[in-house]
Scaffold this motif. Structure first.
Motif, mmCIF file in Angstrom:
data_model
loop_
_atom_site.group_PDB
_atom_site.id
_atom_site.type_symbol
_atom_site.label_atom_id
_atom_site.label_comp_id
_atom_site.label_asym_id
_atom_site.label_seq_id
_atom_site.Cartn_x
_atom_site.Cartn_y
_atom_site.Cartn_z
ATOM 1 N N GLN A 254 0.836 -1.204 0.000
ATOM 2 C CA GLN A 254 0.000 0.000 0.000
ATOM 3 C C GLN A 254 0.869 1.251 0.000
ATOM 4 O OE1 GLN A 254 -4.013 1.048 2.220
ATOM 5 N NE2 GLN A 254 -2.336 1.249 3.667
ATOM 6 N N ILE A 255 0.451 2.224 -0.803
ATOM 7 C CA ILE A 255 1.107 3.534 -0.831
ATOM 8 C C ILE A 255 0.126 4.577 -0.308
ATOM 9 C CG2 ILE A 255 2.238 5.283 -2.243
ATOM 10 C CD1 ILE A 255 2.920 3.169 -4.266
ATOM 11 N N GLU A 256 0.606 5.407 0.588
ATOM 12 C CA GLU A 256 -0.193 6.504 1.145
ATOM 13 C C GLU A 256 0.418 7.824 0.687
ATOM 14 O OE1 GLU A 256 -1.317 8.495 5.504
ATOM 15 O OE2 GLU A 256 0.046 6.772 5.351
ATOM 16 N N TYR A 257 -0.390 8.694 0.103
ATOM 17 C CA TYR A 257 0.061 10.008 -0.335
ATOM 18 C C TYR A 257 -0.528 11.068 0.597
ATOM 19 C CZ TYR A 257 1.443 7.745 -4.729
ATOM 20 O OH TYR A 257 2.026 6.938 -5.675
ATOM 21 N N ILE A 258 0.348 11.934 1.139
ATOM 22 C CA ILE A 258 -0.139 13.015 1.985
ATOM 23 C C ILE A 258 0.464 14.336 1.511
ATOM 24 C CG2 ILE A 258 -0.358 11.477 3.968
ATOM 25 C CD1 ILE A 258 2.065 12.882 5.192
ATOM 26 N N HIS A 259 -0.220 15.424 1.837
ATOM 27 C CA HIS A 259 0.224 16.767 1.490
ATOM 28 C C HIS A 259 1.263 17.220 2.512
ATOM 29 C CE1 HIS A 259 -0.766 21.303 0.928
ATOM 30 N NE2 HIS A 259 0.158 20.913 0.070
ATOM 31 N N GLN A 260 2.396 17.715 2.047
ATOM 32 C CA GLN A 260 3.473 18.103 2.955
ATOM 33 C C GLN A 260 3.072 19.226 3.900
ATOM 34 O OE1 GLN A 260 7.018 19.039 0.764
ATOM 35 N NE2 GLN A 260 7.578 16.902 0.452
ATOM 36 N N GLU A 261 2.411 20.228 3.376
ATOM 37 C CA GLU A 261 2.130 21.423 4.184
ATOM 38 C C GLU A 261 1.066 21.164 5.240
ATOM 39 O OE1 GLU A 261 0.732 26.102 3.560
ATOM 40 O OE2 GLU A 261 1.196 24.827 1.840
ATOM 41 N N THR A 262 0.021 20.416 4.902
ATOM 42 C CA THR A 262 -1.107 20.235 5.815
ATOM 43 C C THR A 262 -1.190 18.845 6.424
ATOM 44 O OG1 THR A 262 -2.599 19.521 4.041
ATOM 45 C CG2 THR A 262 -2.420 21.903 4.450
ATOM 46 N N SER A 263 -0.400 17.901 5.907
ATOM 47 C CA SER A 263 -0.450 16.485 6.321
ATOM 48 C C SER A 263 -1.782 15.831 5.987
ATOM 49 C CB SER A 263 -0.162 16.346 7.831
ATOM 50 O OG SER A 263 1.157 16.753 8.127
ATOM 51 N N ALA A 264 -2.553 16.484 5.114
ATOM 52 C CA ALA A 264 -3.836 15.918 4.717
ATOM 53 C C ALA A 264 -3.619 14.684 3.838
ATOM 54 C CB ALA A 264 -4.659 16.954 3.960
#
Length: 369
Positions: free
Chosen positions: A287-297
């Motif tokens: 599994q790969i999880e993608y998150i936004h660097q600035e907000t951790s969303a």
């Protein structure tokens, strides 16, 4: 971020590189064992730059009688290096030969990714500072990390930054898996974290690279737990001295964990014995999880399919370059858009021969930067 910056992030390929592997601190090339160096580590890990010291990246064209492994003075490859060939093999070569031309924005993106990975890692264990006195100490630390994580996995616990080693097509390859844990059904899952500067999922080309990387981790891990890596090949490929005494600080950490090892061979045998007898299963889920660097969303998650035969075929092709069996290859015509944002486009013979149109666009882009 401007539209141009967004395009650059996508096309350059650095927006969601293996942040975890950039946390890996490589061994130093210590010429004087009597002069120890101290370093910050995870569980235990050495500080230095083995990759930089051992590769001694050269500018200009390689000598024809040398393989790339020899020309770049590499004892081993990382999963990240092989994965870079999926994006553009020719760009990967240029980065080693002419590193000063790399995109400066990449450093800030990778620093942000490192911080997020480190924060997650600290949720599960502390960092320890240990002094090392030899290359054997440095690799002993990696083996000791592995030994501790084998114990955790046997106990059903989650582990992060799991080191993997393997000999693929005669080439020694190392990597670091973000996270391994068991699902409610008892399946062993590999979880890879990717951080994104843009609040959106990656392009198809980036996903292709990420998927290869994660599948390569499984390929190496499965071979490890199935006993396909031997102690002799480990020492021989890395040019390590099995009878080299471990430094006092390393021996102390090993002893504090309830183990006994006075030389590198002791710890190598102990680690391989535990790996063989642990009954750790092969990886069941990717599994790969993608998150936004600035907000951790959370941007999204993806479950991957795995085909061992396909991975073997791809690895044979990619490693053929490193063994000097073929020349580096640039992108295919359908991926020529990547060239417009590549800092090496003006010196790339592949682009000039295969995609003159993208070459003109690349030059126009640079004039407006």
């Amino acid at each position: 971020m401007s539209g141009r910056d967004s395009e650059l992030e996508e096309a350059s390929g650095f927006s969601d590189l293996s942040d975890s592997e950039f946390l890996q601190i490589e061994e130093p090339e210590l010429q004087a064992p009597a002069n120890p160096s101290c370093s910050g580590i995870r569980h235990l890990e050495s500080k230095g730059d083995d990759e930089a010291q051992e590769s001694m990246s050269e500018t200009g064209k390689r000598k024809r009688d040398q393989t790339p492994l020899e020309a770049f003075r590499l004892r081993y490859l990382t999963v990240t290096q092989i994965t870079a060939q999926v994006w553009c093999e020719q760009q990967m070569v240029f980065k080693r030969e002419i590193p000063d031309l790399q995109v400066p924005e990449a450093a800030a993106v990778l620093d942000a990714g490192k911080s997020i990975h480190l924060a997650r890692e600290l949720e599960d264990h502390d960092l320890v500072t240990v002094c090392i006195t030899s290359r054997e100490d440095s690799w002993a630390i990696r083996l000791f990390n592995l030994l501790l994580m084998i114990r955790d996995l046997k106990g059903g616990r989650r582990v992060r930054e799991f080191p993997v080693f393997g000999v693929l097509e005669g080439v020694f390859v190392v990597g670091i898996i973000d996270q391994l844990s068991y699902t409610a059904k008892g399946e062993l899952e590999l979880h890879e974290l990717k951080t994104r500067k843009e609040p959106s999922m990656p392009s198809a080309a980036q996903k292709k690279r990420d998927q290869f990387q994660v599948c390569l981790y499984k390929y190496i891990f499965d071979a490890m737990v199935q006993g396909q890596l031997t102690q002799d090949s480990f020492s021989q490929h890395l040019h390590l001295r099995p009878n080299q005494a471990l430094g006092p600080h390393v021996q102390e950490q090993v002893r504090n964990a309830g183990f006994t090892a006075s030389c590198f061979r002791d710890l190598l045998e102990l680690t391989f014995l535990n790996l063989t007898l642990s009954d750790i299963p092969i990886i069941d889920r990717l599994q790969i999880e993608y998150i936004h660097q600035e907000t951790s969303a959370l941007l999204g998650k993806e479950l991957l399919a795995y085909n061992k035969d396909t991975m073997s075929f791809k690895l044979q092709y990619f490693l053929a370059y490193w063994k000097g069996q073929r020349d580096p290859k640039g992108v295919d015509i359908e991926d020529a858009w990547k060239c417009r944002y590549c800092v090496y486009s003006d010196i790339c013979d592949w682009r000039l021969q295969k995609s003159p149109e993208s070459g003109m666009q690349g030059n126009e882009h640079k004039k407006h930067r």
